[in-house]
Design a protein around this motif. Structure first.
Motif, PDB file in Angstrom:
ATOM      1  N   TYR A  82      -2.541  62.448 -12.099  1.00 61.06           N
ATOM      2  CA  TYR A  82      -2.179  63.849 -11.840  1.00 61.06           C
ATOM      3  C   TYR A  82      -2.763  64.761 -12.907  1.00 61.06           C
ATOM      4  CZ  TYR A  82       1.164  61.428  -8.841  1.00 61.06           C
ATOM      5  OH  TYR A  82       1.733  60.617  -7.893  1.00 61.06           O
ATOM      6  N   SER A  83      -2.931  66.042 -12.528  1.00 64.25           N
ATOM      7  CA  SER A  83      -3.457  67.013 -13.489  1.00 64.25           C
ATOM      8  C   SER A  83      -2.343  67.412 -14.458  1.00 64.25           C
ATOM      9  CB  SER A  83      -3.957  68.256 -12.747  1.00 64.25           C
ATOM     10  OG  SER A  83      -2.848  68.912 -12.153  1.00 64.25           O
ATOM     11  N   ALA A  84      -2.761  68.058 -15.556  1.00 62.48           N
ATOM     12  CA  ALA A  84      -1.778  68.504 -16.558  1.00 62.48           C
ATOM     13  C   ALA A  84      -0.781  69.467 -15.919  1.00 62.48           C
ATOM     14  CB  ALA A  84      -2.502  69.165 -17.720  1.00 62.48           C
ATOM     15  N   GLU A  85      -1.260  70.326 -15.017  1.00 57.29           N
ATOM     16  CA  GLU A  85      -0.348  71.302 -14.370  1.00 57.29           C
ATOM     17  C   GLU A  85       0.663  70.575 -13.503  1.00 57.29           C
ATOM     18  OE1 GLU A  85      -3.986  71.972 -13.693  1.00 57.29           O
ATOM     19  OE2 GLU A  85      -3.736  72.620 -15.759  1.00 57.29           O
TER      20      GLU A  85
ATOM     21  N   ALA B 234       6.159  68.652 -12.624  1.00 55.65           N
ATOM     22  CA  ALA B 234       7.066  67.532 -12.357  1.00 55.65           C
ATOM     23  C   ALA B 234       8.121  67.435 -13.465  1.00 55.65           C
ATOM     24  CB  ALA B 234       6.275  66.231 -12.286  1.00 55.65           C
ATOM     25  N   ASP B 235       7.672  67.658 -14.688  1.00 52.46           N
ATOM     26  CA  ASP B 235       8.571  67.627 -15.839  1.00 52.46           C
ATOM     27  C   ASP B 235       9.659  68.681 -15.672  1.00 52.46           C
ATOM     28  OD1 ASP B 235       8.947  66.260 -18.139  1.00 52.46           O
ATOM     29  OD2 ASP B 235       7.946  67.768 -19.405  1.00 52.46           O
ATOM     30  N   ALA B 236       9.229  69.895 -15.303  1.00 52.70           N
ATOM     31  CA  ALA B 236      10.190  70.991 -15.133  1.00 52.70           C
ATOM     32  C   ALA B 236      11.152  70.661 -13.996  1.00 52.70           C
ATOM     33  CB  ALA B 236       9.437  72.297 -14.849  1.00 52.70           C
ATOM     34  N   TRP B 237      10.611  70.088 -12.923  1.00 50.48           N
ATOM     35  CA  TRP B 237      11.471  69.752 -11.772  1.00 50.48           C
ATOM     36  C   TRP B 237      12.538  68.760 -12.209  1.00 50.48           C
ATOM     37  CZ3 TRP B 237      13.706  65.968  -8.975  1.00 50.48           C
ATOM     38  CH2 TRP B 237      14.154  66.285  -7.685  1.00 50.48           C
ATOM     39  N   PHE B 238      12.105  67.744 -12.913  1.00 53.22           N
ATOM     40  CA  PHE B 238      13.017  66.657 -13.279  1.00 53.22           C
ATOM     41  C   PHE B 238      14.055  67.132 -14.292  1.00 53.22           C
ATOM     42  CE2 PHE B 238      13.940  62.218 -14.714  1.00 53.22           C
ATOM     43  CZ  PHE B 238      14.213  61.706 -13.459  1.00 53.22           C
ATOM     44  N   ASP B 239      13.607  67.958 -15.251  1.00 49.98           N
ATOM     45  CA  ASP B 239      14.515  68.472 -16.289  1.00 49.98           C
ATOM     46  C   ASP B 239      15.638  69.286 -15.698  1.00 49.98           C
ATOM     47  OD1 ASP B 239      13.646  67.456 -18.572  1.00 49.98           O
ATOM     48  OD2 ASP B 239      12.783  69.315 -19.400  1.00 49.98           O
TER      49      ASP B 239
END
Ligand code: DNO
Length: 378
Positions: free
Chosen positions: A146-149, A154-159
């Motif tokens: 996956y790209s950095a974006e 995904a990080d924001a979604w999971f957090d």
């Protein structure tokens, strides 16, 4: 309509009252890779006929992963598939639906996405899927796909997701194969993915054509046809290629095995989830080899997210699709697909995601109205 068999919370009577003349089903109790016994096919056929309908379309006769991987067990599994073809043909069945998606079948990140009217739809959210892959499944090497974006999203979604939301994501993505109530385990999925090794689109396509060139001559002799279901979603999933997603893919698939038994299950919903696909144009191009139709709609965006809209809404111009069909003037089995969970179905149990009675009845009624309207104008 599709029926999952005697354990389905939707009965054959419900399906008949929805206006169906035919039922689409499979022997989900037979393990993938085993031969379908003729007696069991006959029992299922009689059940449907006793309910006043016919059974001519199988959905699905699944293709074993060994055939998709092209490993040493594939020839034996192809022989069994050939035997199943002979057995279903003896029972008068005509169309065999299958797919060539590695490991998983269709996939959504949310099976209960609320619509403004309170009904529930199926949805694929890219950030949630990346979060599933990287943080929940923890597939080796996943982050590199996956790209950095995408990883940041995904990080924001999971957090920001609550524990319940995370659990729902896991539950949605790990659904077993259609017709099964058993979920996949993390180990099963990781092991199955690892067995594909470094699978390339070219090799997967070679394996598909190897399979088709082995089974289509048998199908031709037996008077049945095969109909491949497109990839859903139409993109690479969990690091594995998908090769039945675009017009180019369909061309290669049909040119690689010219038998008239090699055909398509044209699913407007799966194909329509890709911004690259112009669904009415594709239907026009491939019309001669379309042997089964799934008509449904998706509303998509440029980020790779989509949800399943009402059958006549969403991004695929269903009127244009119906026009192509009416003009072609061929009789092709069709079913509505994935209705919203709505009305009394919201409190009913025993329903498979996307396969409640009322949402599909609504979809079918709208499609039939559209067809009647278009026919009356030509
Ligand atoms: C989803 C279905 C698919 C389809 C298979 C065909 O609801 O359209 O599961 O039956 O991919 O093999």
């Amino acid at each position: 309509m599709r029926w999952y068999g005697p354990n389905d919370g939707v009965s054959l009577r419900d399906i008949r009252q929805a206006g169906c003349t035919g039922v689409v089903t499979a022997l989900h109790q037979v393990p993938v890779g085993d031969v379908w016994p003729e007696e069991e096919i006959a029992i299922r056929r009689k059940l449907i006929e006793n309910a006043g309908m016919t059974w001519t379309v199988i959905e699905s006769l699944p293709v074993h992963d060994s055939i998709k991987k092209g490993d040493e067990a594939r020839d034996e599994l192809i022989e069994r598939y050939q035997q199943s073809i002979r057995n279903v043909a003896k029972q008068g069945l005509k169309v065999i639906t299958y797919n060539f998606m590695p490991v998983l079948d269709w996939l959504r990140t949310d099976l209960e996405y609320p619509m403004p009217d309170g009904s529930l739809a199926l949805r694929f959210e890219r950030a949630a899927f990346v979060a599933f892959d990287v943080f929940q499944l923890r597939r080796p090497g996943a982050a590199g796909d996956y790209s950095a974006e995408e990883l940041a999203a995904a990080d924001a979604w999971f957090d920001s997701a609550s524990e319940t939301k995370r659990e729902k994501l896991w539950f949605s993505c790990m659904q077993g194969l259609p017709g099964s109530t058993k979920m996949f385990t993390r180990e099963e999925v990781l092991e199955a993915l690892a067995e594909y090794g470094e699978m390339t689109p070219e090799r997967l396509r070679e394996n598909l054509l190897y399979f088709l060139n082995a089974v289509c001559p048998i199908a031709e002799d037996e008077g049945v046809v095969l109909a491949v279901h497109p990839d859903d979603p139409p993109m690479s999933v969990l690091g594995l290629p998908r090769i039945v997603s675009s017009a180019k893919d369909l061309r290669m698939l049909l040119q690689g095995c010219e038998s008239p038994a090699n055909g398509l299950c044209f699913c407007t919903g799966s194909l329509g989830a890709s911004l690259q696909n112009n669904v009415p144009e594709m239907l026009q191009e491939f019309m001669d080899r379309v042997y089964f139709l799934h008509l449904r709609n998706t509303a998509r965006d440029t980020e790779g997210n989509f949800f399943e809209a009402d059958h006549l809404e969403g991004d695929t111009d269903m009127a244009a699709v119906m026009q192509v069909l009416v003009q072609a003037n061929r009789s092709i089995p069709m079913r509505p697909d994935h209705g919203h969970l709505m009305l009394d179905d919201l409190t009913k149990s025993g329903l498979y995601p996307g396969y409640g009675a009322i949402g599909r009845l609504r979809g079918l009624a709208e499609l039939r109205g559209l067809e009647a309207g278009i026919r009356s104008m030509i």
